[in-house]
Design a protein around this motif. Structure first.
Motif, PDB file in Angstrom:
ATOM      1  N   ARG A  41       0.843  -1.205   0.000  1.00 24.25           N
ATOM      2  CA  ARG A  41       0.000   0.000   0.000  1.00 24.25           C
ATOM      3  C   ARG A  41       0.879   1.255   0.000  1.00 24.25           C
ATOM      4  O   ARG A  41       0.665   2.187  -0.762  1.00 24.25           O
ATOM      5  CB  ARG A  41      -0.933  -0.012   1.209  1.00 24.25           C
ATOM      6  CG  ARG A  41      -2.201   0.773   0.935  1.00 24.25           C
ATOM      7  CD  ARG A  41      -3.262   0.551   2.002  1.00 24.25           C
ATOM      8  NE  ARG A  41      -3.519  -0.841   2.288  1.00 24.25           N
ATOM      9  CZ  ARG A  41      -3.649  -1.350   3.524  1.00 24.25           C
ATOM     10  NH1 ARG A  41      -3.518  -0.578   4.572  1.00 24.25           N
ATOM     11  NH2 ARG A  41      -3.918  -2.617   3.703  1.00 24.25           N
ATOM     12  N   VAL A  42       1.929   1.254   0.850  1.00 22.31           N
ATOM     13  CA  VAL A  42       2.816   2.419   0.909  1.00 22.31           C
ATOM     14  C   VAL A  42       3.501   2.621  -0.446  1.00 22.31           C
ATOM     15  O   VAL A  42       3.557   3.725  -0.980  1.00 22.31           O
ATOM     16  CB  VAL A  42       3.889   2.247   2.021  1.00 22.31           C
ATOM     17  CG1 VAL A  42       4.844   3.427   2.033  1.00 22.31           C
ATOM     18  CG2 VAL A  42       3.223   2.082   3.378  1.00 22.31           C
ATOM     19  N   ILE A  97       3.932   5.543  -5.936  1.00 25.87           N
ATOM     20  CA  ILE A  97       4.428   4.886  -7.152  1.00 25.87           C
ATOM     21  C   ILE A  97       5.409   5.806  -7.895  1.00 25.87           C
ATOM     22  O   ILE A  97       5.199   7.031  -7.950  1.00 25.87           O
ATOM     23  CB  ILE A  97       3.260   4.402  -8.054  1.00 25.87           C
ATOM     24  CG1 ILE A  97       3.783   3.470  -9.149  1.00 25.87           C
ATOM     25  CG2 ILE A  97       2.460   5.547  -8.652  1.00 25.87           C
ATOM     26  CD1 ILE A  97       2.810   2.399  -9.569  1.00 25.87           C
ATOM     27  N   ASN A  98       6.492   5.206  -8.381  1.00 25.59           N
ATOM     28  CA  ASN A  98       7.567   5.922  -9.083  1.00 25.59           C
ATOM     29  C   ASN A  98       8.370   6.864  -8.196  1.00 25.59           C
ATOM     30  O   ASN A  98       9.083   7.725  -8.688  1.00 25.59           O
ATOM     31  CB  ASN A  98       7.026   6.696 -10.295  1.00 25.59           C
ATOM     32  CG  ASN A  98       6.660   5.754 -11.417  1.00 25.59           C
ATOM     33  OD1 ASN A  98       7.364   4.772 -11.658  1.00 25.59           O
ATOM     34  ND2 ASN A  98       5.551   6.021 -12.082  1.00 25.59           N
ATOM     35  N   GLU A  99       8.197   6.735  -6.884  1.00 24.29           N
ATOM     36  CA  GLU A  99       9.007   7.551  -5.976  1.00 24.29           C
ATOM     37  C   GLU A  99       9.734   6.641  -4.992  1.00 24.29           C
ATOM     38  O   GLU A  99       9.173   5.635  -4.570  1.00 24.29           O
ATOM     39  CB  GLU A  99       8.128   8.502  -5.167  1.00 24.29           C
ATOM     40  CG  GLU A  99       7.663   9.712  -5.957  1.00 24.29           C
ATOM     41  CD  GLU A  99       6.617  10.496  -5.195  1.00 24.29           C
ATOM     42  OE1 GLU A  99       6.683  10.523  -3.952  1.00 24.29           O
ATOM     43  OE2 GLU A  99       5.734  11.056  -5.867  1.00 24.29           O
ATOM     44  N   TYR A 100      10.956   7.045  -4.638  1.00 24.21           N
ATOM     45  CA  TYR A 100      11.693   6.228  -3.672  1.00 24.21           C
ATOM     46  C   TYR A 100      11.161   6.434  -2.265  1.00 24.21           C
ATOM     47  O   TYR A 100      10.763   7.544  -1.891  1.00 24.21           O
ATOM     48  CB  TYR A 100      13.185   6.588  -3.699  1.00 24.21           C
ATOM     49  CG  TYR A 100      13.918   5.869  -4.810  1.00 24.21           C
ATOM     50  CD1 TYR A 100      14.209   4.509  -4.682  1.00 24.21           C
ATOM     51  CD2 TYR A 100      14.304   6.537  -5.966  1.00 24.21           C
ATOM     52  CE1 TYR A 100      14.863   3.845  -5.704  1.00 24.21           C
ATOM     53  CE2 TYR A 100      14.959   5.868  -6.982  1.00 24.21           C
ATOM     54  CZ  TYR A 100      15.230   4.520  -6.848  1.00 24.21           C
ATOM     55  OH  TYR A 100      15.873   3.863  -7.856  1.00 24.21           O
ATOM     56  N   ILE A 144       7.417  -4.708 -10.151  1.00 23.31           N
ATOM     57  CA  ILE A 144       8.755  -4.218 -10.498  1.00 23.31           C
ATOM     58  C   ILE A 144       9.135  -3.177  -9.452  1.00 23.31           C
ATOM     59  O   ILE A 144       8.531  -2.098  -9.366  1.00 23.31           O
ATOM     60  CB  ILE A 144       8.786  -3.593 -11.922  1.00 23.31           C
ATOM     61  CG1 ILE A 144       8.158  -4.545 -12.949  1.00 23.31           C
ATOM     62  CG2 ILE A 144      10.203  -3.196 -12.317  1.00 23.31           C
ATOM     63  CD1 ILE A 144       8.953  -5.774 -13.287  1.00 23.31           C
ATOM     64  N   ILE A 145      10.143  -3.534  -8.652  1.00 24.51           N
ATOM     65  CA  ILE A 145      10.590  -2.639  -7.577  1.00 24.51           C
ATOM     66  C   ILE A 145      12.083  -2.388  -7.748  1.00 24.51           C
ATOM     67  O   ILE A 145      12.876  -3.330  -7.786  1.00 24.51           O
ATOM     68  CB  ILE A 145      10.310  -3.276  -6.193  1.00 24.51           C
ATOM     69  CG1 ILE A 145       8.806  -3.506  -6.028  1.00 24.51           C
ATOM     70  CG2 ILE A 145      10.846  -2.382  -5.070  1.00 24.51           C
ATOM     71  CD1 ILE A 145       8.447  -4.378  -4.841  1.00 24.51           C
ATOM     72  N   GLU A 146      12.430  -1.113  -7.902  1.00 26.24           N
ATOM     73  CA  GLU A 146      13.854  -0.782  -8.015  1.00 26.24           C
ATOM     74  C   GLU A 146      14.386  -0.468  -6.630  1.00 26.24           C
ATOM     75  O   GLU A 146      13.667   0.088  -5.801  1.00 26.24           O
ATOM     76  CB  GLU A 146      14.024   0.444  -8.917  1.00 26.24           C
ATOM     77  CG  GLU A 146      13.735   0.132 -10.370  1.00 26.24           C
ATOM     78  CD  GLU A 146      13.771   1.372 -11.247  1.00 26.24           C
ATOM     79  OE1 GLU A 146      14.290   2.420 -10.805  1.00 26.24           O
ATOM     80  OE2 GLU A 146      13.248   1.262 -12.373  1.00 26.24           O
ATOM     81  N   SER A 147      15.665  -0.801  -6.383  1.00 27.15           N
ATOM     82  CA  SER A 147      16.226  -0.421  -5.088  1.00 27.15           C
ATOM     83  C   SER A 147      17.598   0.225  -5.275  1.00 27.15           C
ATOM     84  O   SER A 147      18.372  -0.167  -6.152  1.00 27.15           O
ATOM     85  CB  SER A 147      16.319  -1.638  -4.167  1.00 27.15           C
ATOM     86  OG  SER A 147      16.822  -2.737  -4.874  1.00 27.15           O
ATOM     87  N   TYR A 196      13.471   2.075  -1.845  1.00 25.50           N
ATOM     88  CA  TYR A 196      12.734   1.253  -2.813  1.00 25.50           C
ATOM     89  C   TYR A 196      11.745   2.094  -3.605  1.00 25.50           C
ATOM     90  O   TYR A 196      11.123   3.009  -3.075  1.00 25.50           O
ATOM     91  CB  TYR A 196      11.966   0.146  -2.088  1.00 25.50           C
ATOM     92  CG  TYR A 196      12.844  -0.742  -1.260  1.00 25.50           C
ATOM     93  CD1 TYR A 196      13.485  -1.834  -1.824  1.00 25.50           C
ATOM     94  CD2 TYR A 196      13.040  -0.470   0.096  1.00 25.50           C
ATOM     95  CE1 TYR A 196      14.294  -2.657  -1.048  1.00 25.50           C
ATOM     96  CE2 TYR A 196      13.855  -1.279   0.875  1.00 25.50           C
ATOM     97  CZ  TYR A 196      14.475  -2.369   0.295  1.00 25.50           C
ATOM     98  OH  TYR A 196      15.284  -3.172   1.052  1.00 25.50           O
ATOM     99  N   LYS A 197      11.574   1.698  -4.897  1.00 27.99           N
ATOM    100  CA  LYS A 197      10.626   2.434  -5.743  1.00 27.99           C
ATOM    101  C   LYS A 197       9.817   1.433  -6.561  1.00 27.99           C
ATOM    102  O   LYS A 197      10.373   0.619  -7.295  1.00 27.99           O
ATOM    103  CB  LYS A 197      11.400   3.373  -6.674  1.00 27.99           C
ATOM    104  CG  LYS A 197      10.531   4.100  -7.683  1.00 27.99           C
ATOM    105  CD  LYS A 197      11.303   5.211  -8.388  1.00 27.99           C
ATOM    106  CE  LYS A 197      12.110   4.681  -9.570  1.00 27.99           C
ATOM    107  NZ  LYS A 197      12.643   5.747 -10.420  1.00 27.99           N
ATOM    108  N   LEU A 198       8.490   1.495  -6.424  1.00 27.51           N
ATOM    109  CA  LEU A 198       7.621   0.634  -7.232  1.00 27.51           C
ATOM    110  C   LEU A 198       7.393   1.321  -8.574  1.00 27.51           C
ATOM    111  O   LEU A 198       6.961   2.477  -8.626  1.00 27.51           O
ATOM    112  CB  LEU A 198       6.275   0.443  -6.520  1.00 27.51           C
ATOM    113  CG  LEU A 198       5.209  -0.348  -7.271  1.00 27.51           C
ATOM    114  CD1 LEU A 198       5.597  -1.811  -7.387  1.00 27.51           C
ATOM    115  CD2 LEU A 198       3.855  -0.231  -6.573  1.00 27.51           C
ATOM    116  N   THR A 199       7.711   0.617  -9.681  1.00 24.03           N
ATOM    117  CA  THR A 199       7.515   1.250 -10.985  1.00 24.03           C
ATOM    118  C   THR A 199       6.393   0.586 -11.782  1.00 24.03           C
ATOM    119  O   THR A 199       5.882   1.152 -12.723  1.00 24.03           O
ATOM    120  CB  THR A 199       8.802   1.214 -11.841  1.00 24.03           C
ATOM    121  OG1 THR A 199       9.194  -0.147 -11.979  1.00 24.03           O
ATOM    122  CG2 THR A 199       9.909   2.032 -11.220  1.00 24.03           C
TER     123      THR A 199
END
Ligand code: BT5
Length: 343
Positions: A21-22, A27-30, A60-63, A69-72
């Motif tokens: 949820r967080v 979304i798209n923010e670290y 897809i989660i970038e770290s 972490y950033k959900l893209t």
């Protein structure tokens, strides 16, 4: 393994739900691992583990070491975690059995039907033994379609069960039209078509005693984001997908939520005795009314012009040999300009 999910707990891990949820809200923010660990009162190692398992589910989660972490991209799955928040129904889809790969969702539904509550649904990402009517095969590749079974327990006479195919067909047509704008129609009794090609099919199965239905399973297959290459060559002229026709992908889960909402609406209308009004709408979307056809079942075939779909959903055929014939269920082949009949 088969797991049941329900709307309240989402059946999953509560912490993972909160992390998701967080991430979705940002979304798209670290968002930093430290912030997450403080907010959720868990260790940073636990945050890291949950992120990995979300990645396994297709998110897809970038770290980045300093940023967090950033959900893209959210997962392209029909997982109840994603689906449940989109459903506002009172009973259709409030209990979900979700399986990645299955033989046929209708078969799983049959196993559940004796004990589960009405409205329980079974969903799969892929069927390896998808079924059509009369033992035919239903192509159901991974991730591109909606392969769904809905378990109903109506207090009606078993002879009235075929009417539910019309109820389901109307629901599916309305959902596809509203969600995607694709002007699909109904080829009596169970095909949803666009320009003569099949986009979706319905398989209604029943367990009943002489005067009492134990359960009905509405099996619904919708070709949402299937590509031409997903169909075997013998189907390329007869089958299509919403994506193929629109030239763009459709958010499967949004369409699924709409299908479930429409099924609940139309089924409630049916139970309230509004079948005639439902059939009138089915007729508006009919691709068979007025057409020259051959209608066949397992033993007979009749040629003629479709004169009407009556108030119970049966086909009224004006026979080429004279007179009319009322048909409750069967297979329709439409006559083409050349005079041939095509499925
Ligand atoms: C149907 O049968 O149209 C009923 C399809 C029901 C599928 C759902 S998916 C969820 C649930 N679980 C199941 O196992 N089944 C249900 P019928 O009218 O008999 O049409 C079958 C025929 O359609 C096949 O013989 C093929 O010619 C064609 N076909 C097969 N796969 C197709 C596809 N994905 N799209 C369009 N046509 C297809």
């Amino acid at each position: 393994m088969i797991r049941r999910y329900n709307k309240i707990t989402l059946g999953g891990n509560v912490v993972k739900e909160k992390i998701l949820r967080v991430l979705k809200n940002n979304i798209n923010e670290y968002i930093s691992g430290e912030e997450l660990s403080i907010q959720l009162n868990i260790s940073r190692t636990a945050v890291w583990k949950h992120m990995n398992s979300l990645k396994d589910l297709g998110y897809i989660i970038e770290s980045q070491p300093k940023l967090g972490y950033k959900l893209t991209k959210v997962a392209n799955s029909l997982h109840p975690r994603e689906l449940s928040p989109l459903i506002e129904n009172s009973f259709i889809g409030t209990e979900i059995t979700y399986i990645e790969q299955v033989g046929s969702t209708n078969e799983i539904a049959k196993d559940l039907a004796k004990t589960c509550k009405e409205g329980t649904i079974v969903l799969a990402e892929e069927q390896i033994g998808g079924k059509g009517r009369l033992g035919r095969n239903w192509v159901s590749p991974k991730g591109g379609g909606i392969w769904l079974s809905v378990i109903l327990k109506p207090d009606i006479n078993p002879a009235e069960a075929p009417r539910l195919t019309s109820v389901a067909a109307l629901a599916v047509v309305k959902a596809i039209r509203e969600e995607t704008g694709l002007a699909v129609g109904i080829k009596w009794p169970n095909d949803i078509v666009f320009e003569g090609r099949k986009v979706a099919g319905i398989l209604t199965e029943m367990s009943a005693e002489i005067d009492k239905i134990n359960y009905i399973i509405l099996g619904i297959g919708i070709n949402v984001n299937l590509d031409r290459k997903d169909f075997p060559s013998e189907l390329t002229d007869r089958a299509t997908s919403i994506k193929e026709e629109l030239g763009r992908e459709v958010v499967r889960i949004q369409l699924l939520a709409s299908v479930l909402e429409k099924i609940e609406n139309e089924y409630q209308r049916f139970l309230q005795g509004q079948l005639a009004a439902i059939i009138n709408e089915v007729k508006e979307y009919s691709q068979t009314l007025g057409k020259m056809v051959v209608v066949s079942n397992f033993k007979d075939a009749w040629e003629g012009t479709v004169e009407d779909i009556d108030f119970e959903g049966a086909l009224i055929l004006r026979l080429a040999t004279g007179g009319t014939k009322r048909i409750i269920s069967g297979e329709v082949s439409l006559r083409s300009v050349s005079g041939d009949y095509a499925e």
